[in-house]
Design an enzyme around this catalytic site. Structure first.
Site, PDB file in Angstrom:
ATOM      1  N   ASP A  26      -1.711   7.331  16.897  1.00 18.43           N
ATOM      2  CA  ASP A  26      -0.877   7.916  15.855  1.00 18.43           C
ATOM      3  C   ASP A  26      -0.385   9.302  16.251  1.00 18.43           C
ATOM      4  O   ASP A  26      -1.066  10.054  16.948  1.00 18.43           O
ATOM      5  CB  ASP A  26      -1.655   8.040  14.548  1.00 18.43           C
ATOM      6  CG  ASP A  26      -2.089   6.700  13.985  1.00 18.43           C
ATOM      7  OD1 ASP A  26      -1.338   5.724  14.152  1.00 18.43           O
ATOM      8  OD2 ASP A  26      -3.180   6.631  13.386  1.00 18.43           O
ATOM      9  N   ARG A  48       0.828  -1.202   0.000  1.00 12.49           N
ATOM     10  CA  ARG A  48       0.000   0.000   0.000  1.00 12.49           C
ATOM     11  C   ARG A  48       0.867   1.259   0.000  1.00 12.49           C
ATOM     12  O   ARG A  48       1.898   1.336   0.663  1.00 12.49           O
ATOM     13  CB  ARG A  48      -0.925   0.031   1.213  1.00 12.49           C
ATOM     14  CG  ARG A  48      -2.014  -1.014   1.185  1.00 12.49           C
ATOM     15  CD  ARG A  48      -2.990  -0.796   2.330  1.00 12.49           C
ATOM     16  NE  ARG A  48      -3.717   0.454   2.185  1.00 12.49           N
ATOM     17  CZ  ARG A  48      -4.524   0.966   3.119  1.00 12.49           C
ATOM     18  NH1 ARG A  48      -4.678   0.340   4.272  1.00 12.49           N
ATOM     19  NH2 ARG A  48      -5.159   2.099   2.910  1.00 12.49           N
ATOM     20  N   ASP A  73      -9.743   7.173  15.288  1.00 15.19           N
ATOM     21  CA  ASP A  73      -8.325   7.043  14.962  1.00 15.19           C
ATOM     22  C   ASP A  73      -7.641   8.367  15.317  1.00 15.19           C
ATOM     23  O   ASP A  73      -7.468   9.241  14.470  1.00 15.19           O
ATOM     24  CB  ASP A  73      -8.180   6.714  13.474  1.00 15.19           C
ATOM     25  CG  ASP A  73      -6.746   6.396  13.074  1.00 15.19           C
ATOM     26  OD1 ASP A  73      -5.872   6.399  13.953  1.00 15.19           O
ATOM     27  OD2 ASP A  73      -6.510   6.154  11.871  1.00 15.19           O
ATOM     28  N   ASP A 113      -9.797   2.024  17.069  1.00 18.82           N
ATOM     29  CA  ASP A 113      -9.433   1.318  15.834  1.00 18.82           C
ATOM     30  C   ASP A 113      -8.492   0.135  16.065  1.00 18.82           C
ATOM     31  O   ASP A 113      -7.963  -0.425  15.105  1.00 18.82           O
ATOM     32  CB  ASP A 113      -8.834   2.296  14.820  1.00 18.82           C
ATOM     33  CG  ASP A 113      -7.442   2.790  15.214  1.00 18.82           C
ATOM     34  OD1 ASP A 113      -7.007   2.544  16.360  1.00 18.82           O
ATOM     35  OD2 ASP A 113      -6.784   3.441  14.367  1.00 18.82           O
ATOM     36  N   TYR A 127       0.262   5.729  -0.017  1.00 20.64           N
ATOM     37  CA  TYR A 127      -0.634   6.869  -0.074  1.00 20.64           C
ATOM     38  C   TYR A 127      -0.637   7.417  -1.495  1.00 20.64           C
ATOM     39  O   TYR A 127       0.341   7.261  -2.239  1.00 20.64           O
ATOM     40  CB  TYR A 127      -0.173   7.963   0.891  1.00 20.64           C
ATOM     41  CG  TYR A 127      -0.348   7.625   2.349  1.00 20.64           C
ATOM     42  CD1 TYR A 127      -1.599   7.345   2.871  1.00 20.64           C
ATOM     43  CD2 TYR A 127       0.743   7.623   3.221  1.00 20.64           C
ATOM     44  CE1 TYR A 127      -1.764   7.053   4.219  1.00 20.64           C
ATOM     45  CE2 TYR A 127       0.588   7.343   4.564  1.00 20.64           C
ATOM     46  CZ  TYR A 127      -0.665   7.051   5.062  1.00 20.64           C
ATOM     47  OH  TYR A 127      -0.831   6.760   6.397  1.00 20.64           O
TER      48      TYR A 127
END
Length: 299
Positions: A177, A139, A209, A172, A141
Site C-alpha cells: 500500500d 465497505r 500491512d 497480508d 471507512y
C-alpha cells in the site's frame, strides 16, 4: 448490459522499465515468461546486502486506459485497465513498478477525502479495482481518508514469510500500500509517478500491512521532500496523522486498534526502499509460480 466509460490514465516509463506482460492471454492459457519480461533483460539480485528491483530493458510505453463497468458504489462496479490496443491488463502485474532514479508507479485505488473502500480484486482475472465487501455489503471507512491511497504494482506481501524485524508478522497477501501525501486529489485508477519518503509497519490482526508514504512528482512541494525528516519539516504532523488514522479506523466498528512495529514510528526512506525491493522479489517468485498462488489471479 453494464454501463462502461473509458478514460485515460497516466503511465510513463523510460528505457529501463517495461510491462511484464506485453500481450494478454486466454483464461486457460498460462503466460510464457522470458526472464519476467518480453524482449528484455531480467535484472535481479537476491543477496541481502545489495538488491535490485526486477526491471526490464525494452522500449515500451504502457499507455493505459481506464474502463469503468457498472455504476459506482454497487457490487458490480469494476475499473479495468486497457492497453493501447484495447486489451485488458492487470494494474497489479502489468504496470511497471520501477521507473528509475528512485521513482515508482503508484496506482490510485482510493482518492483522498473519500470513504468507499476501493481495492484491486487480486482474485479476479486482470485484477480490476472494485469496492470491497463484507457479508455481501459494500465497505466504507467510518470517515474520509485524508490522502490518496493505493498500491505499488509488481509487489506482494508474502503470507508465508515471517518478518523478524516486525514481530514475526506474516505478509497480508496483497500488494504493498501507498499513502500519497500530495495536495491534489487523484482519481480511481490513475497512475502517478511517486518517490517514497518513509514506511509504516502496520500490523492488522497479526498480518503485516506495509504503508509506504510517498509524494507525487507533480506535487508543487515534491522537490522539497526526499525523506522522513523532510516530511516532518514541510508536512508537519503528517506521519503521525497517517499512523493514527490507520491505527484507529476500525475502532468505530467495535474492533481493536491496529498496531505498528518498528517502535511505532515511521521508518526511513532507505527502509521504505528495502521494503519495496523485498516485496518486488516476492511478487516475482509469485508470478514465476515458485510460491503457490492460491486464489490469487496471475493474469
Amino acid at each position: 448490459m453494464a454501463a462502461a466509460r473509458v478514460m485515460a490514465a497516466t503511465a510513463t516509463t523510460n528505457a529501463t522499465s517495461c510491462l511484464l506482460l506485453k500481450r494478454t492471454f486466454s483464461l486457460n492459457q498460462k503466460p510464457h515468461f522470458s526472464g519476467f519480461c518480453f524482449n528484455g533483460k531480467r535484472q535481479v539480485s537476491l543477496s541481502s546486502s545489495k538488491r535490485s528491483l526486477f526491471t526490464c530493458t525494452a522500449l515500451h510505453k504502457p499507455d493505459v486506459l481506464i474502463k469503468e463497468e457498472g455504476q459506482p458504489e454497487t457490487l458490480d462496479y469494476r475499473v479495468f485497465f486497457l492497453d493501447n490496443s484495447g486489451k485488458k491488463v492487470s494494474p497489479w502485474h502489468d504496470i511497471p513498478l520501477h521507473l528509475g532514479d528512485g521513482v515508482f508507479n503508484f496506482v490510485v485505488e482510493i482518492p483522498k477525502e473519500t470513504s468507499a473502500k476501493m481495492e484491486v480484486a487480486t482474485d479476479e482475472y486482470f485484477t480490476p479495482i472494485k469496492q470491497d465487501t463484507k457479508k455481501g455489503k459494500l465497505r466504507y471507512y467510518p470517515y474520509n481518508i485524508n490522502w490518496n491511497y493505493g498500491l505499488l504494482p509488481q509487489t506482494w506481501e508474502d503470507p508465508s514469510f515471517a518478518n523478524n524485524e516486525v514481530e514475526g508478522a506474516f505478509g497480508d497477501n496483497d500488494p504493498v500500500d501507498v499513502v500519497e501525501i500530495g495536495e491534489r486529489r487523484g482519481k480511481i485508477g490513475e497512475i502517478l509517478k511517486v518517490k517514497p519518503l518513509a514506511a509504516l509497519a502496520m500490523i492488522d490482526e497479526g498480518e503485516l500491512d506495509w504503508k509506504i508514504v510517498a509524494i507525487s512528482l507533480d506535487d508543487p512541494r515534491a522537490s522539497l521532500v526526499n525523506d522522513d525528516d523532510d516530511v516532518e519539516k514541510h508536512f508537519p504532523g503528517t506521519l503521525t496523522a497517517i499512523r493514527d488514522w490507520f491505527r484507529d479506523y476500525k475502532i468505530p466498528d467495535g474492533k481493536p486498534a491496529n498496531k505498528f512495529g518498528l517502535g511505532n514510528k515511521a521508518a526511513s526512506k532507505d527502509y521504505a526502499l528495502k521494503v519495496i525491493t523485498e516485496t518486488n522479489e516476492s511478487w516475482a517468485k509469485l508470478v514465476k509460480r515458485s510460491i503457490p498462488a492460491g486464489e490469487l489471479s496471475l493474469l
